[in-house]
Design an enzyme around this catalytic site. Structure first.
Site, short mmCIF file in Angstrom:
data_model
loop_
_atom_site.label_atom_id
_atom_site.label_comp_id
_atom_site.label_asym_id
_atom_site.label_seq_id
_atom_site.Cartn_x
_atom_site.Cartn_y
_atom_site.Cartn_z
N GLY A 70 0.77 -0.99 -0.03
CA GLY A 70 0.14 -0.22 0.14
C GLY A 70 0.91 1.25 0.06
CE1 TYR A 84 0.64 -11.66 -15.62
CE2 TYR A 84 0.81 -9.79 -16.98
CZ TYR A 84 1.21 -10.31 -15.73
OH TYR A 84 1.94 -10.00 -15.16
NE ARG A 142 10.92 -3.85 -10.18
CZ ARG A 142 10.44 -2.84 -9.45
NH1 ARG A 142 9.75 -1.91 -9.56
NH2 ARG A 142 11.44 -2.86 -8.14
C1 HXC Z 1 16.41 -11.73 -14.75
C2 HXC Z 1 16.44 -11.08 -12.44
C3 HXC Z 1 16.10 -10.01 -12.90
C4 HXC Z 1 15.88 -9.43 -14.31
C5 HXC Z 1 16.25 -9.78 -10.72
N1 HXC Z 1 16.47 -10.99 -11.04
N2 HXC Z 1 15.79 -8.95 -11.76
N3 HXC Z 1 16.67 -11.85 -13.35
N4 HXC Z 1 16.19 -10.47 -15.24
N5 HXC Z 1 15.36 -8.17 -14.82
C6 HXC Z 1 17.06 -12.13 -10.28
C7 HXC Z 1 18.08 -11.86 -9.41
O1 HXC Z 1 19.21 -11.89 -10.19
C8 HXC Z 1 17.89 -12.91 -8.30
O2 HXC Z 1 18.23 -14.45 -8.70
C9 HXC Z 1 16.29 -12.98 -8.30
O3 HXC Z 1 15.82 -12.60 -9.39
C10 HXC Z 1 15.88 -12.04 -7.09
O4 HXC Z 1 16.35 -10.64 -7.36
P1 HXC Z 1 16.70 -9.78 -6.25
O5 HXC Z 1 16.94 -8.39 -6.87
O6 HXC Z 1 17.48 -10.42 -5.15
O7 HXC Z 1 15.37 -9.81 -5.36
P2 HXC Z 1 14.62 -8.64 -4.39
O8 HXC Z 1 15.59 -7.56 -4.19
O9 HXC Z 1 13.85 -9.18 -3.45
O10 HXC Z 1 13.73 -7.80 -5.69
C11 HXC Z 1 12.46 -8.35 -6.03
C12 HXC Z 1 12.05 -8.10 -7.46
C13 HXC Z 1 12.16 -6.43 -7.70
C14 HXC Z 1 10.72 -8.63 -7.72
C15 HXC Z 1 13.16 -8.44 -8.41
O11 HXC Z 1 11.86 -6.26 -8.89
C16 HXC Z 1 11.16 -5.75 -6.81
O12 HXC Z 1 11.45 -5.60 -5.53
N6 HXC Z 1 9.96 -5.72 -7.45
C17 HXC Z 1 8.75 -4.99 -6.52
C18 HXC Z 1 7.80 -4.28 -7.20
C19 HXC Z 1 7.48 -4.64 -8.50
O13 HXC Z 1 7.88 -5.46 -9.15
N7 HXC Z 1 6.37 -4.00 -9.08
C20 HXC Z 1 5.78 -4.44 -10.34
C21 HXC Z 1 4.44 -4.92 -10.31
S1 HXC Z 1 3.50 -4.87 -11.54
P3 HXC Z 1 19.68 -14.81 -8.49
O14 HXC Z 1 19.77 -16.02 -9.37
O15 HXC Z 1 20.62 -13.80 -9.09
O16 HXC Z 1 19.78 -14.89 -7.05
C22 HXC Z 1 2.65 -6.25 -12.05
C23 HXC Z 1 1.60 -6.44 -13.07
C24 HXC Z 1 1.97 -5.83 -14.49
O17 HXC Z 1 2.95 -7.15 -11.42
C25 HXC Z 1 0.90 -5.57 -15.51
C26 HXC Z 1 0.92 -4.51 -16.32
C27 HXC Z 1 0.11 -4.52 -17.41
P1 NAP Z 2 4.03 -1.10 -7.36
O1 NAP Z 2 4.03 0.18 -7.16
O2 NAP Z 2 5.36 -1.59 -7.63
O3 NAP Z 2 3.49 -2.14 -6.06
C1 NAP Z 2 4.03 -3.32 -5.84
C2 NAP Z 2 4.14 -3.10 -4.37
O4 NAP Z 2 4.36 -4.47 -3.68
C3 NAP Z 2 5.11 -2.29 -3.65
O5 NAP Z 2 4.50 -1.33 -3.02
C4 NAP Z 2 6.16 -2.97 -2.90
O6 NAP Z 2 6.48 -2.66 -1.61
C5 NAP Z 2 5.10 -4.26 -2.45
N1 NAP Z 2 5.98 -5.63 -2.24
C6 NAP Z 2 6.77 -6.23 -3.20
N2 NAP Z 2 7.49 -7.27 -2.75
C7 NAP Z 2 6.83 -7.36 -1.35
C8 NAP Z 2 6.98 -8.24 -0.40
N3 NAP Z 2 7.67 -9.38 -0.13
N4 NAP Z 2 6.30 -8.21 0.87
C9 NAP Z 2 5.73 -7.12 0.80
N5 NAP Z 2 5.30 -6.06 -0.09
C10 NAP Z 2 5.95 -6.37 -1.16
O7 NAP Z 2 3.31 -1.74 -8.52
P2 NAP Z 2 1.74 -1.42 -9.00
O8 NAP Z 2 1.74 -1.12 -10.61
O9 NAP Z 2 1.17 -0.57 -8.20
O10 NAP Z 2 0.88 -2.69 -8.75
C11 NAP Z 2 0.13 -3.04 -7.87
C12 NAP Z 2 -0.72 -4.37 -8.12
O11 NAP Z 2 -1.43 -4.09 -9.29
C13 NAP Z 2 0.07 -5.63 -8.31
O12 NAP Z 2 -0.65 -6.69 -7.71
C14 NAP Z 2 0.23 -5.82 -9.89
O13 NAP Z 2 0.36 -7.01 -10.34
C15 NAP Z 2 -1.11 -5.27 -10.38
N6 NAP Z 2 -1.15 -4.91 -11.49
C16 NAP Z 2 -0.68 -3.71 -12.07
C17 NAP Z 2 -1.00 -3.41 -13.25
C18 NAP Z 2 -0.63 -1.75 -13.83
O14 NAP Z 2 -0.58 -1.51 -14.87
N7 NAP Z 2 0.19 -1.11 -12.96
C19 NAP Z 2 -1.68 -4.04 -14.28
C20 NAP Z 2 -2.01 -5.14 -13.83
C21 NAP Z 2 -2.02 -5.56 -12.39
P3 NAP Z 2 8.01 -2.92 -1.16
O15 NAP Z 2 9.06 -2.60 -2.04
O16 NAP Z 2 8.06 -1.64 0.16
O17 NAP Z 2 7.91 -4.12 -0.39
#
Ligand code: HXC
Ligand code: NAP
Length: 298
Positions: free
Chosen positions: A28, A160, A212
């Site tokens: 959140g 998806y 990302r």
């Molecule tokens: C390949 C990768 C990579 C990349 C990380 N890894 N990025 N591999 N390509 N681009 C690998 C790392 O090398 C590691 O593997 C493993 O993944 C874990 O990565 P860490 O960086 O150690 O993990 P962490 O610090 O916990 O970060 C988690 C994360 C990061 C998921 C990688 O991006 C994150 O914190 N994301 C949170 C927010 C987020 O993703 N928001 C988007 C949601 S959008 P190894 O083998 O090296 O150990 C969504 C819907 C989208 O969900 C729909 C849109 C239309």
């Molecule tokens: P975002 O801002 O990156 O939100 C993801 C959140 O998840 C961050 O606040 C992050 O906070 C938290 N998070 C990640 N790993 C976590 C963990 N291990 N424990 C607790 N919290 C964790 O992205 P967003 O676009 O707003 O996405 C929100 C939701 O919408 C997601 O479920 C995503 O799949 C969905 N969604 C988004 C889109 C879009 O177009 N944006 C489309 C379809 C679906 P911390 O880093 O502080 O942990």
């Protein structure tokens, strides 16, 4: 007319519509989770936002409660850890009261050809999205059932979850699991007064997702608005409006539903002849003539 004048950027529910709600929103502190939390708070709910980065959470909590005057609690919690999740609910109970709504919004995702992923990378996404959602759901459900408190769960999935998608396979696998959980528990936990629903958003620009999922070099090709029949991306408030409705008592008879809010995006990709959108209107007279002329030849 610009989007600020459109009704979909306006708050929808009446004042204090969520005054009796204590809502936990995972993830959140940022993006869509922040938008939903802000609107829940504006509608009178007590909101707890939970994720890994306490600093971000505290900043968001201060920002929201500064605007709404309602309490917003920041709780550090890694949803991949069941202990963390249980501790988070205990803190919420102590500081705000027992939560009656859970929004599973936290997610992790990035684009990559699947064969380039290490098994740890695959695990990481599944752990955040699927394990994180069932951890929070299980802890929340056990607490509500033991306390005999009714409640609701809202899961944020993606379109998806049912179509699948190349290049985000761990996320697709996990969101599909969350969708299955939504439909399963809607039936199983209804007897405890717990409703379970989901929202499948299309493209809603957020920093977390766009950094990302949209490669800088291909930003033009990735213009999501062009993939959407309504030719625009989503506004955070319209998603917040839908979420507020689904966690409110106004939706008391909606259970087990996944509501898509994507301007028609996924269906555009699905319909076999949708590509014919590319035909300019002036060409249809000619096409019609060609087809009609077949009758004379047969
Ligand atoms: C390949 C990768 C990579 C990349 C990380 N890894 N990025 N591999 N390509 N681009 C690998 C790392 O090398 C590691 O593997 C493993 O993944 C874990 O990565 P860490 O960086 O150690 O993990 P962490 O610090 O916990 O970060 C988690 C994360 C990061 C998921 C990688 O991006 C994150 O914190 N994301 C949170 C927010 C987020 O993703 N928001 C988007 C949601 S959008 P190894 O083998 O090296 O150990 C969504 C819907 C989208 O969900 C729909 C849109 C239309
Ligand atoms: P975002 O801002 O990156 O939100 C993801 C959140 O998840 C961050 O606040 C992050 O906070 C938290 N998070 C990640 N790993 C976590 C963990 N291990 N424990 C607790 N919290 C964790 O992205 P967003 O676009 O707003 O996405 C929100 C939701 O919408 C997601 O479920 C995503 O799949 C969905 N969604 C988004 C889109 C879009 O177009 N944006 C489309 C379809 C679906 P911390 O880093 O502080 O942990």
């Amino acid at each position: 007319m610009n989007s600020e004048n459109k009704n979909y950027t306006q708050p929808m529910l009446r004042e204090n519509a969520l005054a009796d709600k204590i809502i936990v929103v995972t993830g959140g502190g940022t993006g869509l989770g922040k938008a939903m939390s802000a609107y829940f708070s504006e509608l009178g709910a007590k909101v707890a936002i939970a994720s890994r980065k306490l600093e971000t959470l505290e900043k968001t909590a201060g920002e929201i409660s500064g605007k709404t005057g309602n309490e917003v609690l920041a709780v550090q919690c890694d949803v991949t850890s069941y202990d963390d999740v249980e501790n988070m609910f205990a803190t919420v109970k102590e500081k705000l009261g027992s939560a009656n709504v859970l929004v599973n919004n936290a997610a992790g995702n990035f684009i990559s050809p699947t064969e380039r992923l290490s098994h740890r990378a695959f695990d990481k996404i599944v752990d955040i999205v699927l394990r994180g959602s069932y951890n929070a759901t299980l802890a929340f459900g056990k607490e509500k059932i033991a306390e005999k408190i009714s409640g609701s769960i809202l899961n944020i999935v993606t379109t998806y979850a049912w179509t699948g998608s190349a290049f985000v396979v761990p996320s697709a696998v996990s969101k599909a699991g969350v969708l299955a959980m939504t439909r399963s528990l809607a039936v199983e936990w209804a007897k405890y007064g717990i409703r379970t629903n989901a929202i499948a958003p299309g493209p809603f620009p957020t920093k977390g997702a766009w950094e990302r999922l949209v490669p800088k070099e291909y930003q033009d090709k990735f213009d999501f608005a062009k993939k959407v029949p309504l030719r625009r991306v989503g506004e955070h408030q319209e998603l917040a409006n839908l979420a507020a409705y689904l966690v409110s008592d106004f939706s008391a008879y909606i259970n087990g539903e996944v509501i898509t809010i994507d301007g028609g995006e996924w269906l555009q990709g699905a319909g076999q002849f949708n590509i014919l959108q590319m035909i300019p209107p002036e060409m249809w007279d000619n096409i019609e003539r060609q087809i009609r002329s077949l009758k004379k030849k047969e």
